[in-house]
Motif scaffolding. Sequence first.
Motif, PDB file in Angstrom:
ATOM      1  N   LYS A 579       0.854  -1.182   0.000  1.00 39.79           N
ATOM      2  CA  LYS A 579       0.000   0.000   0.000  1.00 39.79           C
ATOM      3  C   LYS A 579       0.894   1.237   0.000  1.00 39.79           C
ATOM      4  CE  LYS A 579      -3.767  -2.321   2.399  1.00 39.79           C
ATOM      5  NZ  LYS A 579      -3.170  -3.660   2.232  1.00 39.79           N
ATOM      6  N   VAL A 580       0.709   2.091  -1.016  1.00 42.00           N
ATOM      7  CA  VAL A 580       1.625   3.200  -1.221  1.00 42.00           C
ATOM      8  C   VAL A 580       0.853   4.494  -1.420  1.00 42.00           C
ATOM      9  CG1 VAL A 580       3.342   1.679  -2.270  1.00 42.00           C
ATOM     10  CG2 VAL A 580       1.682   2.868  -3.725  1.00 42.00           C
ATOM     11  N   ILE A 581       1.611   5.596  -1.286  1.00 39.30           N
ATOM     12  CA  ILE A 581       1.145   6.932  -1.653  1.00 39.30           C
ATOM     13  C   ILE A 581       1.888   7.316  -2.928  1.00 39.30           C
ATOM     14  CG2 ILE A 581       1.006   9.341  -0.953  1.00 39.30           C
ATOM     15  CD1 ILE A 581       1.122   8.359   1.966  1.00 39.30           C
ATOM     16  N   THR A 582       1.155   7.511  -3.991  1.00 34.89           N
ATOM     17  CA  THR A 582       1.759   7.739  -5.300  1.00 34.89           C
ATOM     18  C   THR A 582       1.979   9.231  -5.538  1.00 34.89           C
ATOM     19  OG1 THR A 582       0.584   5.792  -6.120  1.00 34.89           O
ATOM     20  CG2 THR A 582       1.586   7.251  -7.760  1.00 34.89           C
ATOM     21  N   VAL A 583       3.135   9.560  -6.072  1.00 32.67           N
ATOM     22  CA  VAL A 583       3.418  10.939  -6.473  1.00 32.67           C
ATOM     23  C   VAL A 583       2.786  11.167  -7.859  1.00 32.67           C
ATOM     24  CG1 VAL A 583       5.216  12.632  -7.010  1.00 32.67           C
ATOM     25  CG2 VAL A 583       5.538  10.990  -5.130  1.00 32.67           C
ATOM     26  N   GLY A 584       1.878  12.134  -7.930  1.00 31.97           N
ATOM     27  CA  GLY A 584       1.147  12.376  -9.163  1.00 31.97           C
ATOM     28  C   GLY A 584       2.004  12.987 -10.263  1.00 31.97           C
ATOM     29  N   PRO A 585       1.474  12.992 -11.494  1.00 33.47           N
ATOM     30  CA  PRO A 585       2.227  13.513 -12.648  1.00 33.47           C
ATOM     31  C   PRO A 585       2.579  14.985 -12.507  1.00 33.47           C
ATOM     32  CG  PRO A 585       0.342  12.218 -13.352  1.00 33.47           C
ATOM     33  CD  PRO A 585       0.185  12.397 -11.883  1.00 33.47           C
ATOM     34  N   SER A 586       1.698  15.797 -11.926  1.00 32.82           N
ATOM     35  CA  SER A 586       1.989  17.226 -11.811  1.00 32.82           C
ATOM     36  C   SER A 586       3.178  17.480 -10.896  1.00 32.82           C
ATOM     37  CB  SER A 586       0.751  17.967 -11.292  1.00 32.82           C
ATOM     38  OG  SER A 586       0.366  17.454 -10.022  1.00 32.82           O
ATOM     39  N   VAL A 587       3.244  16.716  -9.790  1.00 32.17           N
ATOM     40  CA  VAL A 587       4.380  16.866  -8.871  1.00 32.17           C
ATOM     41  C   VAL A 587       5.667  16.370  -9.525  1.00 32.17           C
ATOM     42  CG1 VAL A 587       5.314  16.187  -6.643  1.00 32.17           C
ATOM     43  CG2 VAL A 587       2.885  16.695  -6.854  1.00 32.17           C
ATOM     44  N   GLU A 588       5.584  15.239 -10.212  1.00 31.53           N
ATOM     45  CA  GLU A 588       6.767  14.711 -10.882  1.00 31.53           C
ATOM     46  C   GLU A 588       7.297  15.686 -11.924  1.00 31.53           C
ATOM     47  OE1 GLU A 588       6.235  10.836 -12.456  1.00 31.53           O
ATOM     48  OE2 GLU A 588       6.125   9.858 -10.480  1.00 31.53           O
ATOM     49  N   LYS A 589       6.372  16.292 -12.680  1.00 29.21           N
ATOM     50  CA  LYS A 589       6.800  17.250 -13.698  1.00 29.21           C
ATOM     51  C   LYS A 589       7.442  18.472 -13.066  1.00 29.21           C
ATOM     52  CE  LYS A 589       5.046  20.026 -17.543  1.00 29.21           C
ATOM     53  NZ  LYS A 589       3.842  20.442 -18.320  1.00 29.21           N
ATOM     54  N   LYS A 590       6.848  18.960 -11.984  1.00 32.63           N
ATOM     55  CA  LYS A 590       7.384  20.136 -11.315  1.00 32.63           C
ATOM     56  C   LYS A 590       8.780  19.859 -10.761  1.00 32.63           C
ATOM     57  CE  LYS A 590       7.071  24.319  -9.619  1.00 32.63           C
ATOM     58  NZ  LYS A 590       7.072  25.509 -10.488  1.00 32.63           N
ATOM     59  N   ILE A 591       8.973  18.693 -10.157  1.00 35.13           N
ATOM     60  CA  ILE A 591      10.285  18.349  -9.588  1.00 35.13           C
ATOM     61  C   ILE A 591      11.311  18.167 -10.705  1.00 35.13           C
ATOM     62  CG2 ILE A 591      11.545  16.559  -8.336  1.00 35.13           C
ATOM     63  CD1 ILE A 591       9.104  16.206  -6.567  1.00 35.13           C
ATOM     64  N   ALA A 592      10.908  17.470 -11.788  1.00 32.29           N
ATOM     65  CA  ALA A 592      11.835  17.245 -12.892  1.00 32.29           C
ATOM     66  C   ALA A 592      12.303  18.555 -13.507  1.00 32.29           C
ATOM     67  CB  ALA A 592      11.184  16.357 -13.943  1.00 32.29           C
ATOM     68  N   GLU A 593      11.394  19.536 -13.599  1.00 27.80           N
ATOM     69  CA  GLU A 593      11.765  20.825 -14.177  1.00 27.80           C
ATOM     70  C   GLU A 593      12.645  21.647 -13.236  1.00 27.80           C
ATOM     71  OE1 GLU A 593       8.029  22.595 -14.959  1.00 27.80           O
ATOM     72  OE2 GLU A 593       7.656  21.500 -16.838  1.00 27.80           O
ATOM     73  N   SER A 594      12.638  21.314 -11.937  1.00 29.08           N
ATOM     74  CA  SER A 594      13.401  22.085 -10.953  1.00 29.08           C
ATOM     75  C   SER A 594      14.788  21.519 -10.699  1.00 29.08           C
ATOM     76  CB  SER A 594      12.630  22.155  -9.621  1.00 29.08           C
ATOM     77  OG  SER A 594      11.348  22.728  -9.817  1.00 29.08           O
ATOM     78  N   VAL A 595      15.154  20.451 -11.402  1.00 29.92           N
ATOM     79  CA  VAL A 595      16.472  19.847 -11.216  1.00 29.92           C
ATOM     80  C   VAL A 595      17.518  20.680 -11.958  1.00 29.92           C
ATOM     81  CG1 VAL A 595      17.896  17.820 -11.639  1.00 29.92           C
ATOM     82  CG2 VAL A 595      15.524  17.538 -10.901  1.00 29.92           C
ATOM     83  N   GLN A 596      18.572  21.051 -11.265  1.00 29.22           N
ATOM     84  CA  GLN A 596      19.655  21.840 -11.843  1.00 29.22           C
ATOM     85  C   GLN A 596      20.943  21.014 -11.857  1.00 29.22           C
ATOM     86  OE1 GLN A 596      19.169  24.881 -13.110  1.00 29.22           O
ATOM     87  NE2 GLN A 596      17.015  24.933 -12.504  1.00 29.22           N
ATOM     88  N   GLN A 597      21.778  21.284 -12.849  1.00 33.80           N
ATOM     89  CA  GLN A 597      23.057  20.596 -12.981  1.00 33.80           C
ATOM     90  C   GLN A 597      24.192  21.527 -12.598  1.00 33.80           C
ATOM     91  OE1 GLN A 597      23.330  17.395 -13.746  1.00 33.80           O
ATOM     92  NE2 GLN A 597      21.121  17.113 -14.173  1.00 33.80           N
ATOM     93  N   SER A 598      25.225  20.955 -11.963  1.00 33.64           N
ATOM     94  CA  SER A 598      26.407  21.727 -11.591  1.00 33.64           C
ATOM     95  C   SER A 598      27.634  20.828 -11.721  1.00 33.64           C
ATOM     96  CB  SER A 598      26.285  22.258 -10.159  1.00 33.64           C
ATOM     97  OG  SER A 598      26.296  21.186  -9.225  1.00 33.64           O
ATOM     98  N   ILE A 613       3.683  23.372  -0.597  1.00 36.98           N
ATOM     99  CA  ILE A 613       2.455  22.685  -1.008  1.00 36.98           C
ATOM    100  C   ILE A 613       2.676  21.182  -1.055  1.00 36.98           C
ATOM    101  CG2 ILE A 613       0.826  22.363  -2.915  1.00 36.98           C
ATOM    102  CD1 ILE A 613       1.226  25.320  -3.597  1.00 36.98           C
ATOM    103  N   ILE A 614       3.801  20.775  -1.640  1.00 37.36           N
ATOM    104  CA  ILE A 614       4.089  19.334  -1.730  1.00 37.36           C
ATOM    105  C   ILE A 614       4.225  18.727  -0.339  1.00 37.36           C
ATOM    106  CG2 ILE A 614       5.776  17.640  -2.514  1.00 37.36           C
ATOM    107  CD1 ILE A 614       6.356  19.490  -4.899  1.00 37.36           C
ATOM    108  N   HIS A 615       4.917  19.398   0.568  1.00 41.48           N
ATOM    109  CA  HIS A 615       5.048  18.905   1.937  1.00 41.48           C
ATOM    110  C   HIS A 615       3.674  18.756   2.592  1.00 41.48           C
ATOM    111  CE1 HIS A 615       9.440  19.848   1.981  1.00 41.48           C
ATOM    112  NE2 HIS A 615       9.435  18.854   2.856  1.00 41.48           N
TER     113      HIS A 615
END
Length: 677
Positions: A579-598, A613-615
């Motif tokens: 039994k899990v709590i699934t991360v929805g597509p909108s949250v996944e998209k928001k996190i993926a777009e916020s990833v930065q490279q260094s 909001i996510i918390h």
Amino acid sequence: MKVKDLFVLVGIICIVLMMIVPVPIPLLDFLLIINISIALMVILVAMNTKEALQFSIFPSLLLITTLFRLALNVSTTRNILSHAEAGDVVRTFGSFVAAGNIVVGFVVFLILVLVQFIVITKGSERVAEVAARFTLDAMPGKQMSIDADLNAGMINEVQARERRQKIEREADFYGAMDGASKFVKGDAIAGIIILVINLIGGFIIGMSMKGMGFSEALQTFSILTIGDGLVSQIPALLISTAAGIIVTRASSEGNLGHDVTKQLTAQPKLLYIVAGTLVVLGVFTPIHWFTTFPIAGLLSYAAYRMQKNLEREAIKEEQLVEEQQIEEVRSPESVISLLQVDPIEFEFGYGLIPLADTQQGGDLLDRIILIRRQCALELGVVVPVIRIRDNIQLRPNEYIIKIKGNTVARGELLLNHYLAMSPGIDDDSISGIETTEPAFGLPAIWIDEMNKERAELSGYTVVDPPSVVATHLTEIIKKHAHELLGRQETKALIDNVRETYPALVDDLIPSVLNVGDVQKVLAKLLREKISVRDLVTILETLADYGTYTKDPEILTEYVRQALSRQITQQYTSIGDSLKVITVGPSVEKKIAESVQQSDQGSYLALDPSSSQIIHHRVTEQVTKLIQSGQQPVILTSPTIRMYVRQLLERTLQDIPVLSYSELEPSVEIQSMGVVNL
């Protein structure tokens, strides 16, 4: 040439001349006494050497003394056969040992010859042979050990050269002893042959050439033969014994007498046993008690004195240790020891001392051993030694747990009570002191012995104080296991794998990754309570993907996917769904777009409003699942799992975050909620 060198050369030449030139009987007596003196000197020197190399001249000396003894045998044989006389020394030995009975004299002489030939000489020869072989076999290893100490800076070049020379001298010495022992064996055989020649030849010459009667010839030449044999064989027996002492002598701090008395008197209680055995023999056997009782009394008294001496020595050693400790505290260098920080410390107030005191029934030390075993099985790491000490600055019933010198947890115990945790429905008839269970933060009460059985019947979970401490300590170790795993501990784990999988370790370290890189991956796994016991699979995965990236975050994700079966079984039982709590597509998209490279790798740069909001949404779903009695698990896609974990790590550290790739295809997944923006 020095005088002493010339003396040795002249002496050897004279020994050879003795075999050719007849020696006057007075001079022969003098030389026989010298032979006995040399044998006594050799055995005393052998007994007082600390190691074999201190008497390295012994193989050559053995040859010279054997040659000297044979030359004396030739001279005495010549005089016996020519003049039926060999001097006062030979006749005295023969008459004294025979004691008027020729048969007794022959028996005693044969016993001495057999003891030397079969027991002493044979044993010395075998020990020398084995010692020479083992010394040669051990030379390469000893040379490598010296080179390693030299490279590590533990010794300098001069010390290394001295050690190498000592090893070479040991090999030469035991090789020479192996050969020299053959001379002793040959000397014993020659003594038997000379005995037969003297007896038979003298008997024939006495009757045919000297006109002696049968009994006179037998009496005369038997006495002379026995005396000659004893005069030669007694020194030979002494030197053979010295050879046995030398080849069986292990290196020590004292001579043979010191070692024998020290080691035989180290166990005075054994002398009491020997004394008791002698008393039993004197009472229950035909042996008279006045024979065994005095010896038993002497042994008992000796044991008593030795025991008192050992006690005095122990007290002196304790005082010496205390004085050394005081001097160390006074010395400036003693401050360095204060810099050492213990990995794990358990401190308690004086009221909890019975927990650790075995004389008061405390079993905390045994429980800690079980905790370390449990953590090794569950986490796959070796927990460092846990330092236990009392702390008068704490309250009497209080304890604290420290990790690397910092307090990470504390609690309070009531030793004469039990900790009872409610099943959900409280029983008003059970009263106690309200508290909080320290390991999991559950509400609980301290109850006394009278209420224990009633609480158990009402469904309460009742735990004794030692179990409370053990559970709390175990959970703290699991929570902070990633802090306890350093590079040194990681290297120890890798070396353990190297014993059975050397190719894997050699292929990975250091060509692909170093120990520090592996340590970072293991620490990240332990931080999320993933066991690293299957270290072979972890290292195999790192060897496969370490050539593509050195980023520990990405390598950890690859390892987690390789441990999918382990992770699946960790959060599900056989036949049960997850039994899990699934991360929805909108949250996944928001996190993926916020990833930065260094240059140091990728990181999550999420704006504060979205993060809040996510918390909030995740906390709502987790609360619902906990209220329904389920373990909350957050499930997300593999590409953003580590970023979701970074986002929730501070507030929801104990909530596992899994990806689809970390679960076995056969497991049934039930989504109990979805987190969306």
